[in-house]
Design a protein around this motif. Structure first.
Motif, mmCIF file in Angstrom:
data_model
loop_
_atom_site.group_PDB
_atom_site.id
_atom_site.type_symbol
_atom_site.label_atom_id
_atom_site.label_comp_id
_atom_site.label_asym_id
_atom_site.label_seq_id
_atom_site.Cartn_x
_atom_site.Cartn_y
_atom_site.Cartn_z
ATOM 1 N N LYS A 120 -4.232 7.148 -2.307
ATOM 2 C CA LYS A 120 -3.959 6.041 -1.724
ATOM 3 C C LYS A 120 -4.024 4.792 -2.561
ATOM 4 O O LYS A 120 -5.412 4.884 -3.262
ATOM 5 C CB LYS A 120 -4.925 5.824 -0.475
ATOM 6 C CG LYS A 120 -4.683 6.877 0.636
ATOM 7 C CD LYS A 120 -5.641 6.402 1.867
ATOM 8 C CE LYS A 120 -5.364 7.510 3.037
ATOM 9 N NZ LYS A 120 -6.185 7.028 4.068
ATOM 10 N N THR B 285 0.530 5.661 0.403
ATOM 11 C CA THR B 285 -0.329 6.751 0.790
ATOM 12 C C THR B 285 0.580 7.871 0.428
ATOM 13 O O THR B 285 1.859 8.102 0.811
ATOM 14 C CB THR B 285 -0.755 6.995 2.103
ATOM 15 O OG1 THR B 285 -1.371 5.693 2.399
ATOM 16 C CG2 THR B 285 -1.700 8.086 2.327
ATOM 17 N N THR C 295 -13.774 12.349 0.110
ATOM 18 C CA THR C 295 -12.850 11.157 -0.147
ATOM 19 C C THR C 295 -13.436 10.327 -1.384
ATOM 20 O O THR C 295 -14.649 9.852 -1.245
ATOM 21 C CB THR C 295 -12.896 10.308 1.064
ATOM 22 O OG1 THR C 295 -12.057 10.973 2.040
ATOM 23 C CG2 THR C 295 -11.861 9.062 0.753
ATOM 24 N N GLU D 42 0.759 -1.138 -0.207
ATOM 25 C CA GLU D 42 -0.300 0.065 0.052
ATOM 26 C C GLU D 42 0.809 1.350 0.135
ATOM 27 O O GLU D 42 1.836 1.400 0.701
ATOM 28 C CB GLU D 42 -0.815 0.154 1.240
ATOM 29 C CG GLU D 42 -1.976 -1.180 1.383
ATOM 30 C CD GLU D 42 -2.592 -1.229 2.800
ATOM 31 O OE1 GLU D 42 -3.584 -1.861 2.646
ATOM 32 O OE2 GLU D 42 -1.865 -0.637 3.866
ATOM 33 N N THR E 232 -4.543 13.995 -1.099
ATOM 34 C CA THR E 232 -3.930 12.586 -0.861
ATOM 35 C C THR E 232 -4.452 11.550 -1.562
ATOM 36 O O THR E 232 -5.493 11.515 -1.891
ATOM 37 C CB THR E 232 -4.004 12.363 0.639
ATOM 38 O OG1 THR E 232 -3.528 13.248 1.461
ATOM 39 C CG2 THR E 232 -3.642 11.101 0.918
ATOM 40 N N HIS F 258 0.950 12.014 0.086
ATOM 41 C CA HIS F 258 0.407 13.280 0.509
ATOM 42 C C HIS F 258 1.107 14.682 -0.301
ATOM 43 O O HIS F 258 2.160 14.712 -0.347
ATOM 44 C CB HIS F 258 0.764 13.709 1.809
ATOM 45 C CG HIS F 258 0.056 12.476 2.864
ATOM 46 N ND1 HIS F 258 -1.060 12.414 3.288
ATOM 47 C CD2 HIS F 258 0.816 11.252 3.646
ATOM 48 C CE1 HIS F 258 -1.378 11.271 3.919
ATOM 49 N NE2 HIS F 258 -0.199 10.682 4.389
#
Length: 374
Positions: free
Chosen positions: A277, A268, A303, A266, A275, A270
């Motif tokens: 993911k 992520t 999101t 994974e 952001t 920023h």
């Protein structure tokens, strides 16, 4: 040898007939004008089984890699072996000028990677590819383009983790080559960490410096060969901090002892404007956290789980075959990428052993090493 003509069939020789060989064969069988023409393994039963399944004649069934690479009915080599023979097989491919794809990590040690890169510099005409398979996860490829387009503004930091669970004691995993430094080089770092490093290089940019920690949780495991116990002399866990291109800060962790994890890579990322993911277990989905519009209050974020466009789908074997036919995509993981990856792993090892921050500039460059040797 150079590229293979589009006008005729490409004949692939496979070295190493373990579980991954079967997976690669499945993908090769989906491609036009591609055939597995030769196989090689130290296990005679595996050679016989694959030859029978694929209709390969006896003269193209090999027990040593040199004879397969030299086989005139092999146009390119697919090497799927433990880490300790990567170097020798690739060196052989370069000597016979046979294009290749090798599994990661590129080599067992940095010294081996450096030597292969120096050979490549002296004769760069042999196409080569390293099996960093997560470059072919659609969401990773989509994230790369979004970030390059400025979708999340200036990237400030990245968090990467790759977790699996098969090393947890309750599973009773016995000694195998992945736990032996003489064969694998390092443990979780080479096995999973090399993928984390490549994903960060692919999506963000080059590593500039690292600080690291390596740890072995289970030092003794049952050894089927002796009937007793064997000593694990590689890491079960690797954690490192990094500074990447553009001043991007990175936090990385990997372990094969993370109970409840499947195959959990994974990232992520920023940025100043949002952001992103992504994860390999949901290859068709990208999560984007951002403001609805530029006029919205920054604290009012949305999101969005975005479906990755179909245009980002590309199989690893298709990219390999396209390379053989002379179509080399910019994002293809090349021999150079293999070397750069091993260079980062070397810096991580030194940082952990010496308990200090290590600059990638401190690791020898192939050009400087070649000049020094002269």
């Amino acid at each position: 040898m150079g590229k293979v003509s589009d006008l005729r069939e490409i004949r692939i020789g496979i070295i190493g007939l373990g579980g991954m060989a079967g997976e690669h064969v499945k993908h090769l069988e989906k491609l036009e004008a591609v055939r597995v023409s030769a196989v090689c393994d130290t296990n005679a039963e595996s050679v016989e089984r694959f030859a029978r399944k694929l209709g390969i004649e006896l003269e193209h069934c090999h027990r040593d890699y040199v004879s397969l690479v030299a086989d005139p009915d092999v146009d390119a080599v697919l090497s799927i072996t433990p880490n300790d023979v990567h170097y020798r097989i690739l060196e052989c491919c370069l000597q016979f000028r046979k294009p290749f794809m090798t599994e990661k990590p590129f080599t067992r040690t940095y010294e081996e990677a450096l030597d292969l890169y120096r050979q490549h510099l002296s004769d760069p005409g042999v196409p080569g590819m390293v099996g960093f398979s997560y470059r072919y996860v659609p969401s990773f490829r989509y994230a790369r383009d979004l970030i390059r387009s400025g979708a999340i503004g200036t990237v400030r930091s990245v968090f990467v983790q790759y977790l699996q669970s098969w090393g947890v004691p309750m599973f009773g995993t016995p000694m195998n080559w992945r736990y032996e430094r003489a064969i694998t080089g390092t443990g979780a770092l080479a096995d999973l960490g090399s993928h984390m490093v490549d994903a960060a290089r692919f999506i963000i940019g080059e590593f500039r410096e690292v600080a690291a920690h390596l740890n072995t949780f289970i030092s003794r495991r049952p050894d089927p060969r002796s009937g007793g116990e064997g000593t694990v002399d590689v890491d079960d866990f690797a954690g490192f901090l990094a500074l990447l291109d553009g001043g991007v800060s990175g936090v990385f962790q990997t372990s094969r002892n993370a109970y409840g994890s499947g195959n959990q890579l994974e990232l992520t990322i920023h940025g100043d404007l949002g952001t992103i993911k992504v994860g390999c277990e949901k290859p068709e989905e990208l999560v984007w956290i951002r403001r609805q519009t530029e006029s919205d209050n920054p604290s009012s974020s949305v999101t969005e789980a975005r479906r990755v466009p179909a245009s980002y789908e590309l199989s690893q074997m298709q990219d390999f075959v396209d390379m053989l036919r002379g179509r080399v995509r910019e994002e293809l993981p090349s021999l150079v990428d293999g070397y750069e990856n091993q260079k980062v792993l070397e810096a991580i090892i030194r940082a952990a052993e010496e308990r200090r921050t290590v600059s990638l500039a401190d690791i020898s460059s192939p050009i400087a090493a070649s000049e020094g040797a002269g």
